[in-house]
Design a protein around this motif. Structure first.
Motif, PDB file in Angstrom:
ATOM      1  N   VAL A   1      52.206  58.374  49.664  1.00 50.70           N
ATOM      2  CA  VAL A   1      53.344  57.884  48.883  1.00 50.70           C
ATOM      3  C   VAL A   1      52.947  57.556  47.453  1.00 50.70           C
ATOM      4  O   VAL A   1      53.797  57.236  46.637  1.00 50.70           O
ATOM      5  N   PHE A   2      51.661  57.642  47.155  1.00 49.98           N
ATOM      6  CA  PHE A   2      51.167  57.250  45.850  1.00 49.98           C
ATOM      7  C   PHE A   2      50.947  58.450  44.936  1.00 49.98           C
ATOM      8  O   PHE A   2      49.885  58.626  44.355  1.00 49.98           O
ATOM      9  N   HIS A   3      51.953  59.278  44.838  1.00 47.60           N
ATOM     10  CA  HIS A   3      51.897  60.391  43.896  1.00 47.60           C
ATOM     11  C   HIS A   3      53.067  60.253  42.932  1.00 47.60           C
ATOM     12  O   HIS A   3      54.078  59.626  43.243  1.00 47.60           O
ATOM     13  N   GLY A   4      52.917  60.751  41.780  1.00 47.54           N
ATOM     14  CA  GLY A   4      53.991  60.727  40.801  1.00 47.54           C
ATOM     15  C   GLY A   4      53.865  59.590  39.810  1.00 47.54           C
ATOM     16  O   GLY A   4      53.082  58.648  39.974  1.00 47.54           O
ATOM     17  N   GLU A   5      54.638  59.711  38.791  1.00 48.78           N
ATOM     18  CA  GLU A   5      54.607  58.758  37.680  1.00 48.78           C
ATOM     19  C   GLU A   5      55.011  57.350  38.107  1.00 48.78           C
ATOM     20  O   GLU A   5      54.420  56.366  37.682  1.00 48.78           O
ATOM     21  N   GLY A   6      56.021  57.246  38.969  1.00 50.35           N
ATOM     22  CA  GLY A   6      56.483  55.934  39.422  1.00 50.35           C
ATOM     23  C   GLY A   6      55.418  55.184  40.197  1.00 50.35           C
ATOM     24  O   GLY A   6      55.232  53.975  40.006  1.00 50.35           O
ATOM     25  N   ALA A   7      54.687  55.889  41.051  1.00 43.77           N
ATOM     26  CA  ALA A   7      53.626  55.255  41.832  1.00 43.77           C
ATOM     27  C   ALA A   7      52.515  54.754  40.920  1.00 43.77           C
ATOM     28  O   ALA A   7      52.017  53.643  41.096  1.00 43.77           O
ATOM     29  N   GLN A   8      52.138  55.564  39.953  1.00 46.26           N
ATOM     30  CA  GLN A   8      51.092  55.147  39.022  1.00 46.26           C
ATOM     31  C   GLN A   8      51.551  53.952  38.191  1.00 46.26           C
ATOM     32  O   GLN A   8      50.780  53.028  37.941  1.00 46.26           O
ATOM     33  N   LEU A   9      52.804  53.948  37.801  1.00 43.94           N
ATOM     34  CA  LEU A   9      53.355  52.825  37.041  1.00 43.94           C
ATOM     35  C   LEU A   9      53.341  51.548  37.874  1.00 43.94           C
ATOM     36  O   LEU A   9      52.982  50.472  37.378  1.00 43.94           O
ATOM     37  N   LEU A  10      53.704  51.654  39.151  1.00 42.23           N
ATOM     38  CA  LEU A  10      53.686  50.487  40.036  1.00 42.23           C
ATOM     39  C   LEU A  10      52.274  49.937  40.182  1.00 42.23           C
ATOM     40  O   LEU A  10      52.059  48.726  40.070  1.00 42.23           O
ATOM     41  N   ILE A  11      51.310  50.802  40.429  1.00 39.96           N
ATOM     42  CA  ILE A  11      49.926  50.354  40.569  1.00 39.96           C
ATOM     43  C   ILE A  11      49.443  49.696  39.277  1.00 39.96           C
ATOM     44  O   ILE A  11      48.831  48.629  39.299  1.00 39.96           O
ATOM     45  N   SER A  12      49.747  50.307  38.155  1.00 42.56           N
ATOM     46  CA  SER A  12      49.354  49.723  36.863  1.00 42.56           C
ATOM     47  C   SER A  12      50.022  48.376  36.644  1.00 42.56           C
ATOM     48  O   SER A  12      49.396  47.439  36.140  1.00 42.56           O
ATOM     49  N   ALA A  13      51.287  48.272  37.040  1.00 45.78           N
ATOM     50  CA  ALA A  13      52.008  47.004  36.892  1.00 45.78           C
ATOM     51  C   ALA A  13      51.357  45.918  37.739  1.00 45.78           C
ATOM     52  O   ALA A  13      51.152  44.786  37.266  1.00 45.78           O
ATOM     53  N   LEU A  14      51.014  46.236  38.986  1.00 44.79           N
ATOM     54  CA  LEU A  14      50.362  45.250  39.858  1.00 44.79           C
ATOM     55  C   LEU A  14      49.016  44.809  39.293  1.00 44.79           C
ATOM     56  O   LEU A  14      48.671  43.625  39.320  1.00 44.79           O
ATOM     57  N   LEU A  15      48.271  45.752  38.771  1.00 41.16           N
ATOM     58  CA  LEU A  15      46.961  45.423  38.199  1.00 41.16           C
ATOM     59  C   LEU A  15      47.070  44.595  36.919  1.00 41.16           C
ATOM     60  O   LEU A  15      46.117  43.911  36.545  1.00 41.16           O
ATOM     61  N   SER A  16      48.227  44.636  36.280  1.00 48.29           N
ATOM     62  CA  SER A  16      48.408  43.895  35.029  1.00 48.29           C
ATOM     63  C   SER A  16      48.751  42.426  35.247  1.00 48.29           C
ATOM     64  O   SER A  16      48.679  41.618  34.317  1.00 48.29           O
ATOM     65  N   LEU A  17      49.112  42.039  36.466  1.00 51.24           N
ATOM     66  CA  LEU A  17      49.516  40.665  36.744  1.00 51.24           C
ATOM     67  C   LEU A  17      48.312  39.742  36.654  1.00 51.24           C
ATOM     68  O   LEU A  17      47.261  40.025  37.211  1.00 51.24           O
ATOM     69  N   ARG A  18      48.472  38.630  35.953  1.00 49.23           N
ATOM     70  CA  ARG A  18      47.328  37.754  35.686  1.00 49.23           C
ATOM     71  C   ARG A  18      47.419  36.392  36.372  1.00 49.23           C
ATOM     72  O   ARG A  18      46.401  35.743  36.580  1.00 49.23           O
ATOM     73  N   THR A  19      48.623  35.940  36.650  1.00 46.18           N
ATOM     74  CA  THR A  19      48.783  34.607  37.216  1.00 46.18           C
ATOM     75  C   THR A  19      49.715  34.656  38.427  1.00 46.18           C
ATOM     76  O   THR A  19      50.425  35.638  38.642  1.00 46.18           O
ATOM     77  N   GLU A  20      49.710  33.560  39.181  1.00 44.29           N
ATOM     78  CA  GLU A  20      50.635  33.445  40.301  1.00 44.29           C
ATOM     79  C   GLU A  20      52.080  33.536  39.809  1.00 44.29           C
ATOM     80  O   GLU A  20      52.922  34.167  40.457  1.00 44.29           O
TER      81      GLU A  20
END
Length: 109
Positions: A3-22
């Motif tokens: 399910v982790f193919h395509g631009e949307g999946a990469q954007l979601l993963i990048s968004a999750l990795l960008s989170l810094r605080t609770e």
């Protein structure tokens, strides 16, 4: 199924990795998912933790409200999945500042 193919999946993963605080996590998840979806994810991680603690299905169901089908699915993922639950729970257990607390279950005899 990948399910982790395509631009949307990469954007979601990048968004999750960008989170810094609770607070960042809470705000993003609240915007991304419905309250029910968040509750279901919360329930699944609790189930995974209790399975890791070798709790029985009936005790897990009573403590979390999860159906046996949900518990079974999480158990399958813990046993044969990508290793995500194990990785996260290992990291939480190793984190001295972690709030890895909550549900306790009395032993059924």
């Amino acid at each position: 199924m990948d399910v982790f193919h395509g631009e949307g999946a990469q954007l979601l993963i990048s968004a999750l990795l960008s989170l810094r605080t609770e607070e960042d996590c809470r705000a993003f998840l609240e915007d991304l998912m419905t309250g029910k979806e968040i509750q279901e994810c919360c329930q699944r991680i609790l189930v995974a933790r209790l399975l890791r603690e070798k709790q029985v299905y009936s005790a897990i169901s009573a403590a979390t409200g999860a159906s046996t089908a949900t518990i079974s699915r999480v158990n399958r993922c813990c046993s044969y999945g990508a290793g995500g639950y194990q990785m996260v729970l290992d990291r939480l257990a190793a984190d001295d500042g972690c709030a890895y607390t909550g549900i306790t279950i009395s032993k059924e005899e």
